[in-house]
Design an enzyme around this catalytic site. Structure first.
Site, mmCIF file in Angstrom:
data_model
loop_
_atom_site.group_PDB
_atom_site.id
_atom_site.type_symbol
_atom_site.label_atom_id
_atom_site.label_comp_id
_atom_site.label_asym_id
_atom_site.label_seq_id
_atom_site.Cartn_x
_atom_site.Cartn_y
_atom_site.Cartn_z
ATOM 1 N N LYS A 22 66.085 2.277 39.513
ATOM 2 C CA LYS A 22 65.305 3.271 40.266
ATOM 3 C C LYS A 22 64.497 2.596 41.367
ATOM 4 O O LYS A 22 64.469 3.067 42.510
ATOM 5 C CB LYS A 22 64.367 4.010 39.318
ATOM 6 N N ASN A 23 63.829 1.488 41.037
ATOM 7 C CA ASN A 23 62.931 0.866 42.011
ATOM 8 C C ASN A 23 63.679 0.159 43.137
ATOM 9 O O ASN A 23 63.079 -0.141 44.176
ATOM 10 C CB ASN A 23 61.969 -0.087 41.300
ATOM 11 N N ARG A 92 55.843 8.861 45.558
ATOM 12 C CA ARG A 92 55.134 7.763 46.192
ATOM 13 C C ARG A 92 56.084 6.827 46.939
ATOM 14 O O ARG A 92 55.745 6.301 48.005
ATOM 15 C CB ARG A 92 54.331 6.972 45.155
ATOM 16 N N ASP A 116 53.025 9.208 40.591
ATOM 17 C CA ASP A 116 52.320 9.305 39.321
ATOM 18 C C ASP A 116 50.854 8.938 39.485
ATOM 19 O O ASP A 116 50.504 7.995 40.198
ATOM 20 C CB ASP A 116 52.949 8.353 38.293
ATOM 21 N N ARG A 121 46.378 3.083 43.976
ATOM 22 C CA ARG A 121 47.417 2.195 44.501
ATOM 23 C C ARG A 121 47.314 2.229 46.018
ATOM 24 O O ARG A 121 48.095 2.903 46.683
ATOM 25 C CB ARG A 121 48.799 2.647 44.010
ATOM 26 N N ASP A 124 46.584 -0.404 51.815
ATOM 27 C CA ASP A 124 45.945 -1.235 52.840
ATOM 28 C C ASP A 124 46.788 -2.454 53.195
ATOM 29 O O ASP A 124 46.793 -2.901 54.355
ATOM 30 C CB ASP A 124 44.541 -1.654 52.406
ATOM 31 N N ASP A 307 55.515 -1.316 33.957
ATOM 32 C CA ASP A 307 56.320 -0.138 33.635
ATOM 33 C C ASP A 307 56.863 -0.165 32.208
ATOM 34 O O ASP A 307 57.416 0.848 31.751
ATOM 35 C CB ASP A 307 57.494 -0.012 34.618
#
Length: 426
Positions: A22-23, A92, A116, A121, A124, A307
Protein backbone atom coordinates in the site's frame (compact mmCIF):
# COMPACT_ATOMS: atom_id res chain seq x y z
CA UNK A 1 -20.64 2.77 6.98
CA UNK A 2 -19.59 -0.83 6.54
CA UNK A 3 -19.41 -3.53 9.17
CA UNK A 4 -17.22 -6.61 9.42
CA UNK A 5 -18.99 -9.45 11.23
CA UNK A 6 -16.66 -12.07 12.71
CA UNK A 7 -17.63 -15.31 14.41
CA UNK A 8 -14.43 -16.02 16.27
CA UNK A 9 -12.82 -18.62 18.50
CA UNK A 10 -12.13 -20.91 15.55
CA UNK A 11 -8.79 -22.52 14.63
CA UNK A 12 -7.59 -21.19 11.28
CA UNK A 13 -5.32 -22.82 8.75
CA UNK A 14 -4.34 -22.56 5.09
CA UNK A 15 -2.43 -20.16 2.89
CA UNK A 16 -2.61 -16.42 2.27
CA UNK A 17 -0.76 -14.44 -0.41
CA UNK A 18 0.39 -10.91 0.35
CA UNK A 19 -0.48 -8.16 -2.14
CA UNK A 20 1.53 -5.21 -3.35
CA UNK A 21 2.61 -2.65 -0.78
CA UNK A 22 0.00 0.00 0.00
CA UNK A 23 2.69 2.50 0.99
CA UNK A 24 4.45 2.00 -2.35
CA UNK A 25 1.25 2.14 -4.36
CA UNK A 26 0.06 5.45 -2.92
CA UNK A 27 3.37 7.03 -4.02
CA UNK A 28 3.65 5.27 -7.38
CA UNK A 29 0.23 6.40 -8.62
CA UNK A 30 1.01 10.13 -8.17
CA UNK A 31 4.52 9.48 -9.58
CA UNK A 32 2.94 8.12 -12.77
CA UNK A 33 1.88 11.63 -13.84
CA UNK A 34 5.58 12.50 -14.28
CA UNK A 35 5.75 10.09 -17.22
CA UNK A 36 5.38 11.24 -20.83
CA UNK A 37 4.05 7.79 -21.76
CA UNK A 38 1.42 5.40 -20.34
CA UNK A 39 2.42 3.51 -17.19
CA UNK A 40 1.61 -0.06 -16.13
CA UNK A 41 1.77 -1.08 -12.47
CA UNK A 42 1.58 -4.76 -11.51
CA UNK A 43 0.65 -6.31 -8.12
CA UNK A 44 -1.54 -3.32 -7.26
CA UNK A 45 -3.55 -4.02 -4.09
CA UNK A 46 -7.32 -3.87 -4.39
CA UNK A 47 -7.84 -1.29 -1.66
CA UNK A 48 -9.97 1.81 -1.22
CA UNK A 49 -6.95 4.15 -1.33
CA UNK A 50 -6.28 3.09 -4.94
CA UNK A 51 -9.87 3.92 -5.89
CA UNK A 52 -9.54 7.35 -4.26
CA UNK A 53 -6.24 8.11 -6.02
CA UNK A 54 -7.70 7.08 -9.38
CA UNK A 55 -10.53 9.53 -8.78
CA UNK A 56 -7.97 12.31 -8.30
CA UNK A 57 -6.23 11.25 -11.54
CA UNK A 58 -9.56 11.56 -13.34
CA UNK A 59 -9.83 15.17 -12.16
CA UNK A 60 -6.58 15.83 -14.08
CA UNK A 61 -7.85 14.12 -17.26
CA UNK A 62 -5.60 11.12 -16.59
CA UNK A 63 -7.30 7.86 -17.54
CA UNK A 64 -6.73 4.67 -15.56
CA UNK A 65 -7.91 1.09 -15.94
CA UNK A 66 -7.70 -1.62 -13.29
CA UNK A 67 -7.84 -5.29 -14.27
CA UNK A 68 -7.35 -7.61 -11.28
CA UNK A 69 -4.02 -6.39 -9.87
CA UNK A 70 -2.80 -4.58 -13.01
CA UNK A 71 -3.32 -0.82 -13.18
CA UNK A 72 -2.80 1.09 -16.44
CA UNK A 73 -2.40 4.86 -16.18
CA UNK A 74 -2.29 7.17 -19.22
CA UNK A 75 -1.09 10.69 -18.33
CA UNK A 76 -0.44 11.75 -21.95
CA UNK A 77 -3.47 14.09 -21.98
CA UNK A 78 -3.03 15.38 -18.46
CA UNK A 79 -4.38 18.80 -17.57
CA UNK A 80 -3.50 20.88 -14.55
CA UNK A 81 -6.21 20.92 -11.91
CA UNK A 82 -6.55 22.18 -8.39
CA UNK A 83 -7.13 19.20 -6.13
CA UNK A 84 -10.14 19.92 -3.92
CA UNK A 85 -9.81 19.44 -0.19
CA UNK A 86 -12.84 17.11 -0.14
CA UNK A 87 -11.05 14.27 -1.89
CA UNK A 88 -7.62 15.07 -0.53
CA UNK A 89 -8.72 15.31 3.09
CA UNK A 90 -9.91 11.68 3.08
CA UNK A 91 -6.53 10.34 1.99
CA UNK A 92 -3.32 11.65 3.47
CA UNK A 93 -1.08 10.01 0.85
CA UNK A 94 -2.69 12.28 -1.74
CA UNK A 95 -0.15 14.86 -0.60
CA UNK A 96 2.31 13.11 -2.94
CA UNK A 97 0.51 14.95 -5.73
CA UNK A 98 2.21 18.07 -4.34
CA UNK A 99 5.65 16.87 -5.42
CA UNK A 100 4.41 15.13 -8.56
CA UNK A 101 2.44 18.13 -9.85
CA UNK A 102 5.29 20.48 -8.96
CA UNK A 103 7.62 18.25 -10.99
CA UNK A 104 5.17 17.99 -13.89
CA UNK A 105 3.64 21.49 -14.07
CA UNK A 106 5.85 23.66 -11.89
CA UNK A 107 2.84 24.35 -9.67
CA UNK A 108 0.39 22.58 -7.40
CA UNK A 109 -2.74 23.54 -5.49
CA UNK A 110 -3.72 20.86 -3.01
CA UNK A 111 -6.24 20.85 -0.17
CA UNK A 112 -4.68 20.14 3.18
CA UNK A 113 -4.19 16.37 3.43
CA UNK A 114 -6.16 14.16 5.79
CA UNK A 115 -5.99 10.44 6.54
CA UNK A 116 -6.10 8.52 9.80
CA UNK A 117 -6.29 10.58 12.98
CA UNK A 118 -3.31 9.13 14.85
CA UNK A 119 -1.75 12.35 16.06
CA UNK A 120 0.03 15.26 14.37
CA UNK A 121 1.84 14.57 11.11
CA UNK A 122 3.03 17.99 9.98
CA UNK A 123 4.16 18.68 6.42
CA UNK A 124 6.75 21.30 7.35
CA UNK A 125 9.59 19.09 6.07
CA UNK A 126 7.84 18.71 2.71
CA UNK A 127 7.52 22.50 2.46
CA UNK A 128 11.16 22.97 3.50
CA UNK A 129 12.20 20.67 0.64
CA UNK A 130 10.04 22.44 -1.96
CA UNK A 131 11.35 25.84 -0.88
CA UNK A 132 14.95 24.63 -1.05
CA UNK A 133 14.30 23.70 -4.70
CA UNK A 134 13.19 27.27 -5.32
CA UNK A 135 9.41 26.92 -5.01
CA UNK A 136 7.17 29.45 -3.28
CA UNK A 137 4.75 27.80 -0.81
CA UNK A 138 1.65 29.48 0.59
CA UNK A 139 -1.11 28.19 2.85
CA UNK A 140 -4.28 30.00 1.80
CA UNK A 141 -7.58 29.09 3.48
CA UNK A 142 -6.51 25.46 4.03
CA UNK A 143 -5.04 25.06 0.56
CA UNK A 144 -1.34 24.54 -0.08
CA UNK A 145 -0.32 26.61 -3.13
CA UNK A 146 3.13 25.74 -4.48
CA UNK A 147 4.71 27.60 -7.39
CA UNK A 148 8.08 27.07 -9.05
CA UNK A 149 10.01 30.10 -10.37
CA UNK A 150 9.83 30.90 -14.10
CA UNK A 151 13.24 29.30 -14.69
CA UNK A 152 12.03 26.09 -13.02
CA UNK A 153 13.10 24.17 -9.95
CA UNK A 154 16.80 23.94 -9.25
CA UNK A 155 18.64 21.15 -7.43
CA UNK A 156 19.68 21.84 -3.85
CA UNK A 157 21.09 20.24 -0.73
CA UNK A 158 18.28 19.47 1.70
CA UNK A 159 18.74 18.24 5.27
CA UNK A 160 15.51 16.89 6.74
CA UNK A 161 15.17 17.85 10.40
CA UNK A 162 13.50 14.54 11.11
CA UNK A 163 13.37 11.24 9.24
CA UNK A 164 10.17 11.49 7.22
CA UNK A 165 8.97 9.00 4.63
CA UNK A 166 6.46 11.45 3.21
CA UNK A 167 8.92 14.33 2.90
CA UNK A 168 11.60 12.09 1.35
CA UNK A 169 9.14 10.85 -1.30
CA UNK A 170 7.71 14.30 -2.04
CA UNK A 171 11.17 15.85 -2.49
CA UNK A 172 12.16 13.01 -4.84
CA UNK A 173 9.02 13.58 -6.93
CA UNK A 174 9.67 17.31 -7.16
CA UNK A 175 13.43 17.04 -7.76
CA UNK A 176 13.51 14.27 -10.35
CA UNK A 177 12.98 16.81 -13.18
CA UNK A 178 14.68 19.79 -11.49
CA UNK A 179 17.82 21.25 -13.05
CA UNK A 180 21.06 20.04 -11.53
CA UNK A 181 21.76 17.89 -8.49
CA UNK A 182 19.56 17.46 -5.42
CA UNK A 183 20.98 15.86 -2.27
CA UNK A 184 18.58 14.73 0.48
CA UNK A 185 20.31 14.14 3.81
CA UNK A 186 18.75 12.37 6.80
CA UNK A 187 16.48 10.67 4.27
CA UNK A 188 14.08 7.88 5.22
CA UNK A 189 15.22 4.38 4.24
CA UNK A 190 11.95 2.46 3.84
CA UNK A 191 11.71 -0.25 1.15
CA UNK A 192 8.77 1.65 -0.38
CA UNK A 193 11.12 4.56 -1.15
CA UNK A 194 13.49 2.15 -2.90
CA UNK A 195 10.51 0.82 -4.86
CA UNK A 196 9.58 4.34 -5.98
CA UNK A 197 13.16 5.11 -7.02
CA UNK A 198 13.34 1.85 -8.98
CA UNK A 199 10.16 2.82 -10.85
CA UNK A 200 11.49 6.30 -11.65
CA UNK A 201 15.00 5.08 -12.60
CA UNK A 202 13.49 2.57 -15.02
CA UNK A 203 11.80 5.54 -16.72
CA UNK A 204 15.09 7.41 -17.10
CA UNK A 205 15.55 9.15 -13.75
CA UNK A 206 18.96 9.22 -12.04
CA UNK A 207 18.43 8.55 -8.34
CA UNK A 208 21.19 7.04 -6.22
CA UNK A 209 21.58 6.19 -2.54
CA UNK A 210 18.00 5.16 -1.72
CA UNK A 211 18.01 2.95 1.36
CA UNK A 212 20.77 5.10 2.91
CA UNK A 213 20.71 8.41 4.75
CA UNK A 214 21.84 10.33 1.65
CA UNK A 215 19.97 10.33 -1.66
CA UNK A 216 21.40 12.01 -4.80
CA UNK A 217 19.14 13.01 -7.68
CA UNK A 218 20.38 14.26 -11.04
CA UNK A 219 17.51 16.03 -12.75
CA UNK A 220 16.36 14.81 -16.18
CA UNK A 221 14.18 16.41 -18.85
CA UNK A 222 11.84 13.53 -19.55
CA UNK A 223 10.59 10.26 -18.07
CA UNK A 224 9.25 7.46 -20.27
CA UNK A 225 7.85 4.13 -19.12
CA UNK A 226 8.89 1.11 -21.22
CA UNK A 227 8.03 -1.81 -18.95
CA UNK A 228 5.48 -2.72 -16.31
CA UNK A 229 6.61 -2.11 -12.74
CA UNK A 230 5.88 -4.84 -10.17
CA UNK A 231 5.18 -3.41 -6.72
CA UNK A 232 7.01 -4.97 -3.78
CA UNK A 233 5.01 -7.10 -1.30
CA UNK A 234 3.32 -5.26 1.56
CA UNK A 235 5.41 -5.82 4.69
CA UNK A 236 2.67 -4.42 6.94
CA UNK A 237 0.03 -6.76 5.51
CA UNK A 238 2.53 -9.60 5.90
CA UNK A 239 3.19 -8.71 9.54
CA UNK A 240 -0.54 -8.52 10.20
CA UNK A 241 -1.17 -12.05 8.91
CA UNK A 242 1.90 -13.39 10.71
CA UNK A 243 0.53 -11.94 13.96
CA UNK A 244 -2.87 -13.49 13.28
CA UNK A 245 -1.30 -16.86 12.47
CA UNK A 246 0.86 -16.92 15.60
CA UNK A 247 -1.96 -15.74 17.88
CA UNK A 248 -4.39 -18.29 16.44
CA UNK A 249 -2.07 -21.22 16.98
CA UNK A 250 -0.12 -21.56 13.76
CA UNK A 251 -0.42 -23.85 10.73
CA UNK A 252 -0.67 -20.93 8.30
CA UNK A 253 1.59 -20.25 5.30
CA UNK A 254 2.06 -16.58 4.37
CA UNK A 255 3.31 -16.23 0.79
CA UNK A 256 4.87 -13.42 -1.27
CA UNK A 257 7.05 -12.00 1.50
CA UNK A 258 10.43 -10.27 1.44
CA UNK A 259 11.55 -11.35 4.90
CA UNK A 260 14.43 -8.84 5.00
CA UNK A 261 11.84 -6.06 5.08
CA UNK A 262 10.49 -7.56 8.32
CA UNK A 263 13.75 -8.17 10.20
CA UNK A 264 12.84 -6.11 13.28
CA UNK A 265 9.33 -7.58 13.42
CA UNK A 266 10.52 -11.16 12.96
CA UNK A 267 13.14 -10.65 15.68
CA UNK A 268 10.33 -9.81 18.12
CA UNK A 269 8.33 -12.88 17.07
CA UNK A 270 11.43 -14.99 17.64
CA UNK A 271 11.94 -13.38 21.06
CA UNK A 272 8.33 -14.24 21.93
CA UNK A 273 8.90 -17.88 21.01
CA UNK A 274 6.87 -17.95 17.80
CA UNK A 275 7.84 -21.00 15.74
CA UNK A 276 8.59 -19.74 12.22
CA UNK A 277 9.90 -21.50 9.14
CA UNK A 278 11.29 -18.75 6.89
CA UNK A 279 11.50 -19.68 3.22
CA UNK A 280 12.81 -17.79 0.21
CA UNK A 281 9.60 -15.80 -0.30
CA UNK A 282 7.23 -17.23 2.31
CA UNK A 283 6.94 -17.85 6.05
CA UNK A 284 5.19 -20.81 7.62
CA UNK A 285 3.88 -20.22 11.14
CA UNK A 286 3.87 -23.36 13.27
CA UNK A 287 2.07 -23.91 16.58
CA UNK A 288 3.83 -21.98 19.35
CA UNK A 289 2.36 -22.97 22.74
CA UNK A 290 4.61 -21.02 25.13
CA UNK A 291 4.64 -17.36 24.13
CA UNK A 292 6.56 -14.82 26.23
CA UNK A 293 5.78 -11.12 26.62
CA UNK A 294 8.24 -8.68 25.03
CA UNK A 295 8.73 -4.93 25.00
CA UNK A 296 8.39 -3.12 21.66
CA UNK A 297 9.68 0.30 20.63
CA UNK A 298 8.70 1.57 17.21
CA UNK A 299 11.40 3.33 15.21
CA UNK A 300 12.02 4.52 11.64
CA UNK A 301 12.99 1.72 9.25
CA UNK A 302 14.83 -0.63 9.71
CA UNK A 303 13.38 -0.50 13.23
CA UNK A 304 10.03 -1.94 14.33
CA UNK A 305 7.34 -0.34 12.14
CA UNK A 306 4.73 1.87 13.81
CA UNK A 307 2.12 0.34 11.48
CA UNK A 308 2.70 -3.05 13.15
CA UNK A 309 2.39 -2.06 16.80
CA UNK A 310 -1.40 -2.42 16.72
CA UNK A 311 -1.54 -5.65 14.67
CA UNK A 312 0.93 -7.36 17.02
CA UNK A 313 -1.09 -6.41 20.13
CA UNK A 314 -3.53 -9.38 20.01
CA UNK A 315 -0.51 -11.69 19.83
CA UNK A 316 0.95 -10.04 22.94
CA UNK A 317 -2.36 -10.80 24.68
CA UNK A 318 -1.68 -14.51 24.13
CA UNK A 319 1.73 -14.31 25.82
CA UNK A 320 2.45 -14.79 29.51
CA UNK A 321 3.53 -11.69 31.42
CA UNK A 322 3.33 -7.95 30.78
CA UNK A 323 4.37 -6.38 27.49
CA UNK A 324 5.09 -2.70 26.99
CA UNK A 325 4.82 -0.76 23.72
CA UNK A 326 6.42 2.62 23.08
CA UNK A 327 5.46 4.21 19.77
CA UNK A 328 8.08 6.89 19.11
CA UNK A 329 6.59 7.69 15.68
CA UNK A 330 2.91 8.23 16.58
CA UNK A 331 2.54 8.16 20.39
CA UNK A 332 -1.19 8.91 20.07
CA UNK A 333 -1.81 5.72 18.11
CA UNK A 334 -3.96 4.28 20.88
CA UNK A 335 -7.53 4.23 19.52
CA UNK A 336 -7.61 0.43 19.58
CA UNK A 337 -7.18 0.26 23.35
CA UNK A 338 -10.67 1.33 24.44
CA UNK A 339 -12.16 -1.04 21.86
CA UNK A 340 -10.07 -3.99 23.01
CA UNK A 341 -11.16 -3.45 26.61
CA UNK A 342 -14.77 -3.90 25.44
CA UNK A 343 -13.67 -7.40 24.40
CA UNK A 344 -12.18 -8.15 27.81
CA UNK A 345 -8.54 -7.33 27.05
CA UNK A 346 -6.26 -6.30 29.91
CA UNK A 347 -4.60 -3.34 28.20
CA UNK A 348 -3.97 0.22 29.34
CA UNK A 349 -2.23 3.37 28.14
CA UNK A 350 -0.35 5.78 30.39
CA UNK A 351 1.99 8.65 29.41
CA UNK A 352 2.27 7.38 25.81
CA UNK A 353 3.13 3.87 27.02
CA UNK A 354 0.90 0.89 26.25
CA UNK A 355 0.81 -2.00 28.74
CA UNK A 356 -0.53 -5.36 27.59
CA UNK A 357 -1.21 -8.15 30.09
CA UNK A 358 -1.54 -11.61 28.60
CA UNK A 359 -3.92 -14.36 29.55
CA UNK A 360 -7.35 -12.71 29.26
CA UNK A 361 -9.86 -14.60 27.12
CA UNK A 362 -11.43 -12.22 24.63
CA UNK A 363 -15.18 -12.11 24.09
CA UNK A 364 -17.02 -10.83 21.02
CA UNK A 365 -18.31 -7.26 21.15
CA UNK A 366 -19.41 -4.30 19.04
CA UNK A 367 -16.30 -2.23 18.31
CA UNK A 368 -15.21 0.52 15.92
CA UNK A 369 -12.26 0.62 13.52
CA UNK A 370 -11.35 4.29 13.67
CA UNK A 371 -8.26 3.88 11.46
CA UNK A 372 -6.56 1.21 9.34
CA UNK A 373 -4.17 -0.47 11.75
CA UNK A 374 -6.53 -0.24 14.71
CA UNK A 375 -9.04 -2.01 12.48
CA UNK A 376 -6.54 -4.76 11.69
CA UNK A 377 -5.89 -5.19 15.42
CA UNK A 378 -9.61 -5.53 16.16
CA UNK A 379 -10.02 -7.93 13.24
CA UNK A 380 -7.39 -10.27 14.70
CA UNK A 381 -8.90 -9.89 18.17
CA UNK A 382 -12.33 -10.75 16.78
CA UNK A 383 -10.97 -13.91 15.18
CA UNK A 384 -9.49 -14.95 18.55
CA UNK A 385 -12.54 -14.02 20.64
CA UNK A 386 -15.38 -16.29 21.70
CA UNK A 387 -18.64 -15.34 20.06
CA UNK A 388 -19.45 -12.66 17.52
CA UNK A 389 -17.56 -9.41 16.99
CA UNK A 390 -19.02 -6.64 14.84
CA UNK A 391 -16.50 -4.04 13.66
CA UNK A 392 -18.10 -0.82 12.46
CA UNK A 393 -16.29 1.57 10.10
CA UNK A 394 -14.77 -1.49 8.40
CA UNK A 395 -14.14 0.72 5.36
CA UNK A 396 -11.01 1.87 7.18
CA UNK A 397 -9.68 -1.69 7.07
CA UNK A 398 -10.47 -1.86 3.35
CA UNK A 399 -8.40 1.29 2.83
CA UNK A 400 -5.23 -0.65 3.49
CA UNK A 401 -5.81 -4.42 3.27
CA UNK A 402 -6.05 -6.13 -0.11
CA UNK A 403 -9.14 -8.38 -0.56
CA UNK A 404 -9.17 -8.94 3.18
CA UNK A 405 -12.48 -10.81 3.43
CA UNK A 406 -11.57 -13.21 0.63
CA UNK A 407 -8.13 -13.84 2.16
CA UNK A 408 -9.65 -14.58 5.57
CA UNK A 409 -12.04 -17.02 3.87
CA UNK A 410 -8.94 -18.76 2.46
CA UNK A 411 -7.94 -19.39 6.08
CA UNK A 412 -11.42 -20.77 6.87
CA UNK A 413 -12.40 -17.74 8.92
CA UNK A 414 -16.11 -17.05 9.48
CA UNK A 415 -16.30 -13.39 8.42
CA UNK A 416 -18.79 -11.33 6.46
CA UNK A 417 -18.77 -7.75 5.18
CA UNK A 418 -22.03 -5.82 5.47
CA UNK A 419 -22.60 -2.64 3.50
CA UNK A 420 -22.11 -1.36 -0.01
CA UNK A 421 -18.63 -1.43 -1.52
CA UNK A 422 -17.40 -1.40 -5.08
CA UNK A 423 -14.08 -3.07 -4.32
CA UNK A 424 -13.70 -6.75 -5.13
CA UNK A 425 -14.77 -8.56 -1.97
CA UNK A 426 -16.47 -11.87 -1.48
Amino acid sequence: MQKLVINGGKKLSGEVTIGGAKNSTVALIPAAILSDTPVVLDSVPQIRDVKNLRSILKDMNVTSEMNNDVLKIDPTKIQFAELPSGKVSSLRASYYFMGAMLGRFGKAVVGFPGGDDIGPRPIDQHIKGFEALGAHVENRHGQIIITAPEEGLKGAKIFLDMVSVGATINVILAAVKAKGTTIIENAAKEPEIIDLATFLNNMGATIRGVGTETIRIEGVDTLRSNNAHTIIPDRIEAGTYLSLAAANGGDILVKNIISEHLDAFLAKLDEMGVNLEVGEDSIYVKPSPNLKAVNIKTMPYPGFATDLQQPITPLLMKASGEAMIIDTIYPKRVKHISQLTKMGADITSENDLIFVHGGAQLKGANVSADEIRAGACLMIAGLLADGQTVISHAENILRGYDQVVWKLHCLNADVKLIGEDDLVES
